[in-house]
Design a protein around this motif. Sequence first.
Motif, PDB file in Angstrom:
ATOM      1  N   MET A 434       0.827  -1.200   0.000  1.00  0.00           N
ATOM      2  CA  MET A 434       0.000   0.000   0.000  1.00  0.00           C
ATOM      3  C   MET A 434       0.868   1.258   0.000  1.00  0.00           C
ATOM      4  O   MET A 434       0.519   2.248  -0.638  1.00  0.00           O
ATOM      5  CB  MET A 434      -0.928   0.015   1.230  1.00  0.00           C
ATOM      6  CG  MET A 434      -2.171  -0.833   1.064  1.00  0.00           C
ATOM      7  SD  MET A 434      -3.015  -0.596  -0.519  1.00  0.00           S
ATOM      8  CE  MET A 434      -3.659   1.047  -0.314  1.00  0.00           C
ATOM      9  N   LEU A 435       1.997   1.228   0.697  1.00  0.00           N
ATOM     10  CA  LEU A 435       2.874   2.409   0.708  1.00  0.00           C
ATOM     11  C   LEU A 435       3.434   2.669  -0.693  1.00  0.00           C
ATOM     12  O   LEU A 435       3.502   3.812  -1.137  1.00  0.00           O
ATOM     13  CB  LEU A 435       4.015   2.220   1.709  1.00  0.00           C
ATOM     14  CG  LEU A 435       3.691   2.618   3.144  1.00  0.00           C
ATOM     15  CD1 LEU A 435       4.828   2.230   4.081  1.00  0.00           C
ATOM     16  CD2 LEU A 435       3.457   4.123   3.260  1.00  0.00           C
ATOM     17  N   THR A 436       3.812   1.586  -1.370  1.00  0.00           N
ATOM     18  CA  THR A 436       4.304   1.747  -2.743  1.00  0.00           C
ATOM     19  C   THR A 436       3.197   2.327  -3.613  1.00  0.00           C
ATOM     20  O   THR A 436       3.400   3.281  -4.363  1.00  0.00           O
ATOM     21  CB  THR A 436       4.756   0.390  -3.327  1.00  0.00           C
ATOM     22  OG1 THR A 436       5.690  -0.175  -2.430  1.00  0.00           O
ATOM     23  CG2 THR A 436       5.374   0.553  -4.698  1.00  0.00           C
ATOM     24  N   ALA A 437       2.008   1.713  -3.495  1.00  0.00           N
ATOM     25  CA  ALA A 437       0.873   2.172  -4.311  1.00  0.00           C
ATOM     26  C   ALA A 437       0.517   3.613  -3.962  1.00  0.00           C
ATOM     27  O   ALA A 437       0.183   4.399  -4.855  1.00  0.00           O
ATOM     28  CB  ALA A 437      -0.322   1.259  -4.089  1.00  0.00           C
ATOM     29  N   LEU A 438       0.620   3.963  -2.685  1.00  0.00           N
ATOM     30  CA  LEU A 438       0.298   5.344  -2.290  1.00  0.00           C
ATOM     31  C   LEU A 438       1.297   6.338  -2.869  1.00  0.00           C
ATOM     32  O   LEU A 438       0.927   7.427  -3.293  1.00  0.00           O
ATOM     33  CB  LEU A 438       0.274   5.466  -0.765  1.00  0.00           C
ATOM     34  CG  LEU A 438      -1.015   5.033  -0.079  1.00  0.00           C
ATOM     35  CD1 LEU A 438      -0.835   5.045   1.439  1.00  0.00           C
ATOM     36  CD2 LEU A 438      -2.166   5.945  -0.463  1.00  0.00           C
ATOM     37  N   GLY A 439       2.581   5.947  -2.880  1.00  0.00           N
ATOM     38  CA  GLY A 439       3.615   6.828  -3.442  1.00  0.00           C
ATOM     39  C   GLY A 439       3.345   7.120  -4.907  1.00  0.00           C
ATOM     40  O   GLY A 439       3.281   8.277  -5.332  1.00  0.00           O
ATOM     41  N   VAL A 440       3.146   6.052  -5.691  1.00  0.00           N
ATOM     42  CA  VAL A 440       2.859   6.237  -7.116  1.00  0.00           C
ATOM     43  C   VAL A 440       1.490   6.915  -7.256  1.00  0.00           C
ATOM     44  O   VAL A 440       1.303   7.808  -8.094  1.00  0.00           O
ATOM     45  CB  VAL A 440       2.890   4.880  -7.860  1.00  0.00           C
ATOM     46  CG1 VAL A 440       2.560   5.067  -9.333  1.00  0.00           C
ATOM     47  CG2 VAL A 440       4.249   4.227  -7.716  1.00  0.00           C
ATOM     48  N   GLY A 441       0.535   6.479  -6.418  1.00  0.00           N
ATOM     49  CA  GLY A 441      -0.828   7.035  -6.488  1.00  0.00           C
ATOM     50  C   GLY A 441      -0.829   8.532  -6.223  1.00  0.00           C
ATOM     51  O   GLY A 441      -1.561   9.282  -6.878  1.00  0.00           O
ATOM     52  N   ALA A 442       0.003   8.989  -5.285  1.00  0.00           N
ATOM     53  CA  ALA A 442       0.042  10.424  -4.989  1.00  0.00           C
ATOM     54  C   ALA A 442       0.596  11.206  -6.177  1.00  0.00           C
ATOM     55  O   ALA A 442       0.126  12.306  -6.485  1.00  0.00           O
ATOM     56  CB  ALA A 442       0.873  10.682  -3.742  1.00  0.00           C
ATOM     57  N   ALA A 443       1.597  10.618  -6.851  1.00  0.00           N
ATOM     58  CA  ALA A 443       2.130  11.286  -8.045  1.00  0.00           C
ATOM     59  C   ALA A 443       1.047  11.366  -9.117  1.00  0.00           C
ATOM     60  O   ALA A 443       0.880  12.395  -9.783  1.00  0.00           O
ATOM     61  CB  ALA A 443       3.344  10.534  -8.572  1.00  0.00           C
ATOM     62  N   ILE A 444       0.285  10.273  -9.263  1.00  0.00           N
ATOM     63  CA  ILE A 444      -0.795  10.278 -10.263  1.00  0.00           C
ATOM     64  C   ILE A 444      -1.894  11.261  -9.839  1.00  0.00           C
ATOM     65  O   ILE A 444      -2.511  11.920 -10.680  1.00  0.00           O
ATOM     66  CB  ILE A 444      -1.353   8.853 -10.456  1.00  0.00           C
ATOM     67  CG1 ILE A 444      -0.257   7.966 -11.040  1.00  0.00           C
ATOM     68  CG2 ILE A 444      -2.566   8.854 -11.388  1.00  0.00           C
ATOM     69  CD1 ILE A 444      -0.613   6.511 -11.100  1.00  0.00           C
ATOM     70  N   THR A 445      -2.115  11.362  -8.534  1.00  0.00           N
ATOM     71  CA  THR A 445      -3.099  12.327  -8.043  1.00  0.00           C
ATOM     72  C   THR A 445      -2.752  13.729  -8.536  1.00  0.00           C
ATOM     73  O   THR A 445      -3.615  14.457  -9.056  1.00  0.00           O
ATOM     74  CB  THR A 445      -3.128  12.312  -6.497  1.00  0.00           C
ATOM     75  OG1 THR A 445      -3.604  11.047  -6.082  1.00  0.00           O
ATOM     76  CG2 THR A 445      -4.022  13.390  -5.932  1.00  0.00           C
ATOM     77  N   ALA A 446      -1.464  14.086  -8.376  1.00  0.00           N
ATOM     78  CA  ALA A 446      -1.031  15.418  -8.816  1.00  0.00           C
ATOM     79  C   ALA A 446      -1.215  15.559 -10.328  1.00  0.00           C
ATOM     80  O   ALA A 446      -1.682  16.588 -10.826  1.00  0.00           O
ATOM     81  CB  ALA A 446       0.422  15.646  -8.431  1.00  0.00           C
ATOM     82  N   LEU A 447      -0.880  14.484 -11.041  1.00  0.00           N
ATOM     83  CA  LEU A 447      -0.987  14.522 -12.502  1.00  0.00           C
ATOM     84  C   LEU A 447      -2.445  14.693 -12.942  1.00  0.00           C
ATOM     85  O   LEU A 447      -2.759  15.520 -13.801  1.00  0.00           O
ATOM     86  CB  LEU A 447      -0.418  13.226 -13.083  1.00  0.00           C
ATOM     87  CG  LEU A 447      -0.235  13.193 -14.582  1.00  0.00           C
ATOM     88  CD1 LEU A 447       0.951  14.050 -14.983  1.00  0.00           C
ATOM     89  CD2 LEU A 447      -0.018  11.769 -15.058  1.00  0.00           C
ATOM     90  N   VAL A 448      -3.339  13.899 -12.342  1.00  0.00           N
ATOM     91  CA  VAL A 448      -4.763  13.969 -12.713  1.00  0.00           C
ATOM     92  C   VAL A 448      -5.314  15.352 -12.348  1.00  0.00           C
ATOM     93  O   VAL A 448      -6.088  15.942 -13.111  1.00  0.00           O
ATOM     94  CB  VAL A 448      -5.568  12.844 -12.015  1.00  0.00           C
ATOM     95  CG1 VAL A 448      -7.064  13.038 -12.203  1.00  0.00           C
ATOM     96  CG2 VAL A 448      -5.157  11.481 -12.569  1.00  0.00           C
ATOM     97  N   ALA A 449      -4.873  15.883 -11.208  1.00  0.00           N
ATOM     98  CA  ALA A 449      -5.365  17.208 -10.804  1.00  0.00           C
ATOM     99  C   ALA A 449      -4.907  18.269 -11.803  1.00  0.00           C
ATOM    100  O   ALA A 449      -5.690  19.134 -12.204  1.00  0.00           O
ATOM    101  CB  ALA A 449      -4.870  17.543  -9.399  1.00  0.00           C
ATOM    102  N   VAL A 450      -3.636  18.167 -12.228  1.00  0.00           N
ATOM    103  CA  VAL A 450      -3.096  19.171 -13.160  1.00  0.00           C
ATOM    104  C   VAL A 450      -3.774  19.066 -14.526  1.00  0.00           C
ATOM    105  O   VAL A 450      -4.307  20.041 -15.061  1.00  0.00           O
ATOM    106  CB  VAL A 450      -1.564  18.986 -13.311  1.00  0.00           C
ATOM    107  CG1 VAL A 450      -1.031  19.821 -14.451  1.00  0.00           C
ATOM    108  CG2 VAL A 450      -0.863  19.365 -12.024  1.00  0.00           C
ATOM    109  N   LEU A 451      -3.761  17.840 -15.072  1.00  0.00           N
ATOM    110  CA  LEU A 451      -4.352  17.668 -16.403  1.00  0.00           C
ATOM    111  C   LEU A 451      -5.870  17.863 -16.348  1.00  0.00           C
ATOM    112  O   LEU A 451      -6.477  18.388 -17.274  1.00  0.00           O
ATOM    113  CB  LEU A 451      -4.013  16.279 -16.961  1.00  0.00           C
ATOM    114  CG  LEU A 451      -2.532  16.016 -17.216  1.00  0.00           C
ATOM    115  CD1 LEU A 451      -2.327  14.619 -17.796  1.00  0.00           C
ATOM    116  CD2 LEU A 451      -1.953  17.041 -18.162  1.00  0.00           C
TER     117      LEU A 451
END
Lengths: 799, 255
Positions: A434-451
């Motif tokens: 879950m920590l790994t998924a959260l790390g990548v997930g948080a980066a994707i969160t920023a990406l989805v928010a920006v795009l």
Amino acid sequence: MLVRWTWRDFRRHWVAVVVIAMVIGIGTGVFAGLGSTGTWRRLSNDASFDALEMHDLRIALSPGTFADEGQLEALVRSIEHPELVEKTNERLHIATQVDASTADETIFVAGRLVGLDPDRGPDILWVDEGRAPEPDTGVLEVKFANAFDLPSEGTVELAGGETLAYHGLGSLPTDFYVSGERGDLLAQFNFAVLYTDLGTAQRLADRPGAVNDAVIGLVDGADRTAVQHELEDVLASGSGFSATITTRDEDEAFRIVYADIESDQRFWNVLSGLVLGSAALAAFNLISRVVESQRREIGVGMALGAPAARLAIRPLLIGLQTAVLGCLIGIGVGVLVGAAMRSLLLDLVPLPVWRTPFQFGRYAQAAALGLIVPITSAAVPVVRAIRVEPIDAIRTGHLAARRTPATLRRVRVPGASLNQMPLRNFLRTPRRTMLTALGVGAAITALVAVLGMLDSFGRTIEIGDDETSQEHPDRITASLDTIHPVDGAVPAAVREVAGVDHVDLGMQFPATISAGPDEIEVLVEAIDFDRARWTPTLTSGSITGTGNEIVLAKDAAGSLGVSVGDTISVTHPARESATAYSLRTTEVVVASLHPNPLRIFAYIDLSTADRFGLAGLTNVAQVFPAAGVDRAEVERTLFEMSGVASAQPVARTREVFEDAIDQFTAFLVITEVAVLTLASLIAFNSTRITLDERTREHATMLAFGTPVRSVLATIIKEGVLVGAVATVIGIIGGYATLSWIINVLFAQTLPDLDVVTYVSLTTLSVAIVIGLVAVALAPVVMTRRLTRMNLPDTLRVVE
Amino acid sequence: MQEPSIETMAQLGADVVGPGSVVSLRDVSKRYEVGETIVTALETFDLDVAAGTFVVILGPSGSGKTTLLNLIGALDTVTDGTVRLSGRDVSNASRPERAAVRRGTVSFIFQTFNLFPGLTALENVEFGADVAKRADATTRARAALDEVGLGARLDHFPHQLSGGEQQRVAVARALASGNPVLLADEPTGELDVATGKQILELLVAYAGEGTTVLVVTHNREIARIADRVIELSSGRIVSDGAPVGGPVAVADLQW
């Protein structure tokens, strides 16, 4: 010995340490770099306003009224304390139309001609490119010129057929934010201001010797509000002028540029916070996993009786190495991001003075986070290891497996034993996964928010464009110079324009609508709902012709807290006589809602216009060119007509928005690049550490003859599972963040625009590609490591 | 502990070098570069092992016994000479070729078990059969686990089993693969005497069914149950033959 041992640790883990440091560096660097822009803009605006001697007070005569040159200066001198006034600069502001068309583009826009003494303060004219106005030449407002890629020298045509050559681009401090004559949204991209010397402006406006505006500079320490009151007293005591007196703080440009900085900074803070959060989560996970691999050694040390504090030093030093390296990389990334942002700011936000000092405070904040995260990340597994019995610290792998419920651990997928491994490994260590998924997930969160933000603006524009165009994308809105009778000469002339198929006359006026304590400024248009070719789409309710109905934007109704059937108050101009109007408040019923995201637009039927005292009058014409006729030709004919103030195709709104978004996109690309790099680094390092952790399992598989591709496939499948969870987390998190930005942040900073929360398929695809494909394919980079694995050594290694 | 007495193959008059051998090494040398030093692990080494033989390889640390096991298991390549496994030359075969040979010829038992922690006992054993592409892997795995006495612990994960049970799962995994050669590297090294004996019983039975079993160990006592004992020193065979008086029963071992 400790130093030697630590150096060996570093050599053993150097790839992981460097990659984690890069993750921290990107997080802290983006935080520091993006966080610097608000301070830079604030400092630069302060310096620019100072350099151009921004006025303390301004006298603006009521529309249509003028004073002779010197009269306003004399008025200022007649106040109770004239010694508080240092300088006064009289000016002439004339609303006009500007044809700035080029060979490639037809550009007819509303505008303003400003006559002034360009070198005298207050409000000195800043000339960015070219030279200051001379008699019969001007300077074009720089943001407008940039928006249309106009050169620094050229000629424009003004209303009435006059032409004016300009030899420079520049701005007054009061035009750092251009709002247009009617507070047009995004006017800085669609409103042309021309500066010239006072005499030329008077000649072009056919107002010899006239002024209608004065800016005042006070001596240091003077109380602006006190002088404002003295001026108001003089005006009220039989001066013969009707005017508005505003202080610097009330100036729209002055107020908005600073408010804009604050709101922009909040936005950047959200984005950089997401990136930093993502990096922190990833760093925590990755360092924990690196240090976890020393758990057995800690157990052995404890068994041998070594003090816990001494055992903790080595793994903590790994955290410290990562922290220091991460901070150094963070400074580099911050400087790069800052340089990119600075370059964009200088390019897109023209100011006479830019101040972009290194932001030590912000970097110190980022560095503190960059230091705390890795050291804490290292401390957690160390503390966990030294708190248990040595034998448990030695038996590393067994503990993790006990955390997943037994039923989950035995989930079986179709296929052979090899097929079971990815899901089993995924479920075996849920916290780590879950920590790994959260790390990548948080980066994707920023990406989805920006795009998603770009998607949302795009979708909002589309909705607005669909509504204003409907079946008539060539419709042109022609604003008349004043209010005319519907059967007057100007409306008749508009109807006769060659190539025009149909004209609907209407009446447009600013109004304030209110319900209880809430009120909103709107632009009301009276339309013949029965006969007009274009009417707003009614999403609920209907116009029944009762004479007290209004159609509001969905967002306006929401802001007032009213719905269809509720009554609101409209404060609007009402005709008192042929030339006199007064403000009146009328109660009307919200008959329907329209979907235009610009909440400024409201509509009434002609029957209601009658009740408002505006029947039989028009100041706007909706012009529909005939099929096959060039829209630009009709625009030009309308523009050149006497009595027509401006002629703009409805499609222009979309173009203006798209221009604005293009600028925004340029800034977001920086964040996008950072986020993509971050996600890839997290994926790469996570895979690398997974390979380290599972190296004996892989060696066993290979020893039994399992082909490398099959081993790789199991690792990729596990990556797909982690990536899928990360992608889901990222998309949900990104949508939630986007919703918050739009519904909370934009609701405060962009209240006039009802931005819809929308994530496009392209954005989803990018998120999936990053989350799923990049994470899943990261192991492919490690193929060489698998094929080159020293099986005998790996198999014999005792953990 | 009773020191095993070893007769040479010549003393036994046995023809150990022949075309029927499952494992055959000819003039094999293996040298490693350690920094600027060349370390010779095996020197001009000849060995043939007939099918169904239980071989114990003894020797002190650094004698080359693990290197020998790696070469026989096609985990490593030779510097000189030829290694044949079931007639196939794997001396300098590519990694994929050696992997293919291992799949169909060799199975392993490791000192530290090397079970897959995410798989149950049954699935770990299935893995052996799956990789060797044996039909009906689940049935084979169940039968193998029954055979090693773990028929009731099929669904247990490795961490839920004792060390001896884990090693029995590892034996079952090798058994389920059905491969003709089983290589065991210190299979009792992590186990107590009783559990170690259980594992040796299984290996002896395994050899009795026709599988060639090679066990590398420091434990000279184990050599007493072997059909053939090879003792190495400095990369060379110093003795090779059956224990004096022939192999004894596992139950008679003591250490």
